[in-house]
Motif scaffolding. Structure first.
Motif, PDB file in Angstrom:
ATOM      1  N   GLY A  89      67.637 -62.244  89.946  1.00  0.00           N
ATOM      2  CA  GLY A  89      66.737 -62.749  90.919  1.00  0.00           C
ATOM      3  C   GLY A  89      65.414 -62.458  91.174  1.00  0.00           C
ATOM      4  O   GLY A  89      64.553 -62.910  92.003  1.00  0.00           O
ATOM      5  N   THR A  90      65.044 -61.478  90.335  1.00  0.00           N
ATOM      6  CA  THR A  90      63.524 -60.932  90.457  1.00  0.00           C
ATOM      7  C   THR A  90      62.597 -62.136  89.870  1.00  0.00           C
ATOM      8  O   THR A  90      62.984 -62.641  88.844  1.00  0.00           O
ATOM      9  N   LEU A  91      61.496 -62.215  90.561  1.00  0.00           N
ATOM     10  CA  LEU A  91      60.529 -63.283  90.069  1.00  0.00           C
ATOM     11  C   LEU A  91      59.342 -62.379  89.381  1.00  0.00           C
ATOM     12  O   LEU A  91      58.724 -61.505  90.034  1.00  0.00           O
ATOM     13  N   ARG A  92      59.073 -63.056  88.212  1.00  0.00           N
ATOM     14  CA  ARG A  92      57.751 -62.302  87.675  1.00  0.00           C
ATOM     15  C   ARG A  92      56.900 -63.400  87.323  1.00  0.00           C
ATOM     16  O   ARG A  92      57.228 -64.621  86.792  1.00  0.00           O
ATOM     17  N   ILE A  93      55.589 -63.046  87.168  1.00  0.00           N
ATOM     18  CA  ILE A  93      54.553 -63.979  86.700  1.00  0.00           C
ATOM     19  C   ILE A  93      54.073 -63.404  85.206  1.00  0.00           C
ATOM     20  O   ILE A  93      53.883 -62.416  85.106  1.00  0.00           O
ATOM     21  N   VAL A  94      54.326 -64.425  84.172  1.00  0.00           N
ATOM     22  CA  VAL A  94      54.042 -64.224  82.805  1.00  0.00           C
ATOM     23  C   VAL A  94      53.171 -65.005  82.198  1.00  0.00           C
ATOM     24  O   VAL A  94      52.707 -66.008  82.684  1.00  0.00           O
ATOM     25  N   GLU A  95      52.506 -64.617  81.235  1.00  0.00           N
ATOM     26  CA  GLU A  95      51.574 -65.575  80.419  1.00  0.00           C
ATOM     27  C   GLU A  95      52.084 -65.599  78.742  1.00  0.00           C
ATOM     28  O   GLU A  95      52.184 -64.388  78.423  1.00  0.00           O
ATOM     29  N   SER A  96      52.114 -66.513  78.362  1.00  0.00           N
ATOM     30  CA  SER A  96      52.746 -66.781  76.907  1.00  0.00           C
ATOM     31  C   SER A  96      51.389 -67.349  76.254  1.00  0.00           C
ATOM     32  O   SER A  96      50.602 -68.269  76.661  1.00  0.00           O
ATOM     33  N   ARG A  97      51.512 -67.027  74.764  1.00  0.00           N
ATOM     34  CA  ARG A  97      50.547 -67.655  73.957  1.00  0.00           C
ATOM     35  C   ARG A  97      51.205 -67.475  72.674  1.00  0.00           C
ATOM     36  O   ARG A  97      51.818 -66.297  72.391  1.00  0.00           O
ATOM     37  N   GLY A  98      51.049 -68.784  72.094  1.00  0.00           N
ATOM     38  CA  GLY A  98      51.968 -68.607  70.483  1.00  0.00           C
ATOM     39  C   GLY A  98      50.765 -69.671  69.739  1.00  0.00           C
ATOM     40  O   GLY A  98      49.963 -70.414  70.059  1.00  0.00           O
ATOM     41  N   GLU A  99      51.501 -69.707  68.470  1.00  0.00           N
ATOM     42  CA  GLU A  99      50.757 -70.188  67.518  1.00  0.00           C
ATOM     43  C   GLU A  99      51.836 -70.752  66.366  1.00  0.00           C
ATOM     44  O   GLU A  99      52.947 -70.168  66.212  1.00  0.00           O
ATOM     45  N   VAL A 100      51.739 -72.138  65.747  1.00  0.00           N
ATOM     46  CA  VAL A 100      52.701 -72.722  64.886  1.00  0.00           C
ATOM     47  C   VAL A 100      52.049 -72.435  63.552  1.00  0.00           C
ATOM     48  O   VAL A 100      50.809 -72.752  63.326  1.00  0.00           O
ATOM     49  N   LEU A 101      52.857 -72.003  62.500  1.00  0.00           N
ATOM     50  CA  LEU A 101      52.627 -71.666  61.074  1.00  0.00           C
ATOM     51  C   LEU A 101      52.925 -72.983  60.348  1.00  0.00           C
ATOM     52  O   LEU A 101      54.200 -73.496  60.813  1.00  0.00           O
ATOM     53  N   HIS A 102      52.318 -73.355  59.335  1.00  0.00           N
ATOM     54  CA  HIS A 102      52.581 -74.590  58.461  1.00  0.00           C
ATOM     55  C   HIS A 102      52.714 -74.306  57.187  1.00  0.00           C
ATOM     56  O   HIS A 102      52.468 -73.249  56.527  1.00  0.00           O
ATOM     57  N   HIS A 103      53.584 -75.157  56.449  1.00  0.00           N
ATOM     58  CA  HIS A 103      53.601 -75.126  55.012  1.00  0.00           C
ATOM     59  C   HIS A 103      52.298 -75.657  54.318  1.00  0.00           C
ATOM     60  O   HIS A 103      51.412 -76.084  55.043  1.00  0.00           O
ATOM     61  N   SER A 104      52.011 -75.541  53.033  1.00  0.00           N
ATOM     62  CA  SER A 104      50.973 -75.888  52.485  1.00  0.00           C
ATOM     63  C   SER A 104      50.792 -77.211  52.506  1.00  0.00           C
ATOM     64  O   SER A 104      49.527 -77.775  52.380  1.00  0.00           O
ATOM     65  N   ASP A 105      51.706 -78.261  52.783  1.00  0.00           N
ATOM     66  CA  ASP A 105      51.631 -79.608  52.891  1.00  0.00           C
ATOM     67  C   ASP A 105      51.278 -79.962  54.078  1.00  0.00           C
ATOM     68  O   ASP A 105      51.382 -81.125  54.666  1.00  0.00           O
ATOM     69  N   GLY A 106      51.294 -78.962  55.103  1.00  0.00           N
ATOM     70  CA  GLY A 106      50.877 -79.251  56.591  1.00  0.00           C
ATOM     71  C   GLY A 106      52.177 -79.538  57.410  1.00  0.00           C
ATOM     72  O   GLY A 106      52.005 -79.525  58.678  1.00  0.00           O
TER      73      GLY A 106
END
Length: 330
Positions: free
Chosen positions: A88-105
């Motif tokens: 039940g604990t509420l926390r404030i978070v921040e997320s940052r991500g990145e998508v990795l690609h094959h050589s063909d995109g």
């Protein structure tokens, strides 16, 4: 273990960060121990799953995050949102991500980090609330708080806007940001209280940019603990006084201030005859004669006494047009 993983382990040890990976081809997800701890999940607790992560997000914030379909398609942004842990604990978070690609995109994997920013957000919220309150008090009530802690002077934007004073000027005289008209000298009892690090109060008159004058009451006190180490911290308040000393009844009110009112004012301040003589720059005998009304005081002496008393925080107010009330500004 590779050095970079040692760094990640140390960072996650603070309990405020975690990372995750998602390999699309094998549909395999990994949550770091720090992320599980941040989300409030026991270990082990089943296989990581992005949908499960979304279920922990506050319902009102869930629509802002990237859906699993969008992540697989190569969309993954930065977001700030709330999570509700299983307990039940509420926390404030921040997320940052990145998508990795094959050589063909084609997208092949996604990686991301989640940071717990609850304390930072709460601190910023408190700062915004404090700033809004300070503005409201200054604009609506003519009330200005001030502080000097750890050698740093609190900025007073509303006070600067009212008086036209610059920040360097306030820094040089934080305890008296509006220089009193004339010499700018503090009444001796007030100066002595400040030197001895005792609470003080007094009033002063300052000239505003448009040319008019305004009277202010100032109350200050040393901050406990700030006097150790040679810093010396202070905090206090400035209050704009109503135009009770001037106005259309000002001269009439002045004439009703006699020896009895002067003695009452001195008693409120706990001043001796010598204190009043020193504060007004008059002789002890002059003060005594003025209080006993045994001799007509000169206009100059009378003004000197009233200026000293008002400068220490005494307010003389005309009541029903016939009586004079004596009080301390608070």
């Amino acid at each position: 273990m590779a050095p970079q993983f040692d760094v990640l382990r140390i960072i996650e040890g603070f309990g405020l960060a975690g990372y995750w990976t998602w390999e699309f081809g094998a549909d395999r997800q990994i949550w770091s121990p720090g992320l599980r701890n941040l989300l409030g999940l026991p270990e082990p607790d089943g296989a990581p799953d992005y949908d499960r992560f979304l279920r922990l997000v506050h319902p009102e914030d869930r629509g802002r995050l990237d859906t699993p379909i969008r992540v697989r398609a190569g969309t993954l942004g930065q977001h700030r949102f709330r999570i509700i842990r299983p307990d039940g604990t509420l926390r404030i978070v921040e997320s940052r991500g990145e998508v990795l690609h094959h050589s063909d995109g084609r997208p092949r994997a996604a990686v991301g980090v989640v940071l717990d920013v609850t304390d930072r957000e709460q601190a910023l919220r408190a700062v915004r609330f404090h700033a809004a309150r300070e503005r409201a008090l200054a604009v609506s009530g003519g009330v200005f708080g001030f502080a000097a802690l750890h050698g740093e002077v609190m900025d007073l934007p509303e006070w600067r806007a009212l008086t036209g004073l610059t920040r360097p000027t306030i820094d040089q005289g934080w305890g008296r940001p509006g220089e009193p008209e004339g010499t700018g000298a503090l009444p001796p009892p007030v100066a002595a209280a400040i030197a001895a690090r005792r609470p003080y109060r007094y009033s002063f008159t300052t000239r505003l940019p448009a040319g008019e004058t305004a009277r202010f009451y100032e109350c200050g006190a040393p901050v406990p603990g700030e006097d150790r180490g040679g810093g010396g911290g202070w905090a206090g308040i400035l209050v704009r006084c109503p135009a009770a000393d001037g106005g259309e009844h000002g001269k009439e009110a002045e004439g009703l201030i006699g020896g009895r009112e002067i003695r009452a004012a001195r008693a409120l301040l706990a001043w001796t005859l010598s204190d009043l003589a020193e504060a007004s720059g008059l002789s002890l005998s002059t003060i005594r004669r003025m209080e006993e009304e045994s001799d007509a005081a000169s206009l100059r002496s009378r003004r000197a006494v009233l200026t000293a008393l008002r400068g220490a925080g005494v307010v003389f107010s005309l009541v029903d047009g016939t009586a004079m009330a004596v009080a301390l500004a608070r």
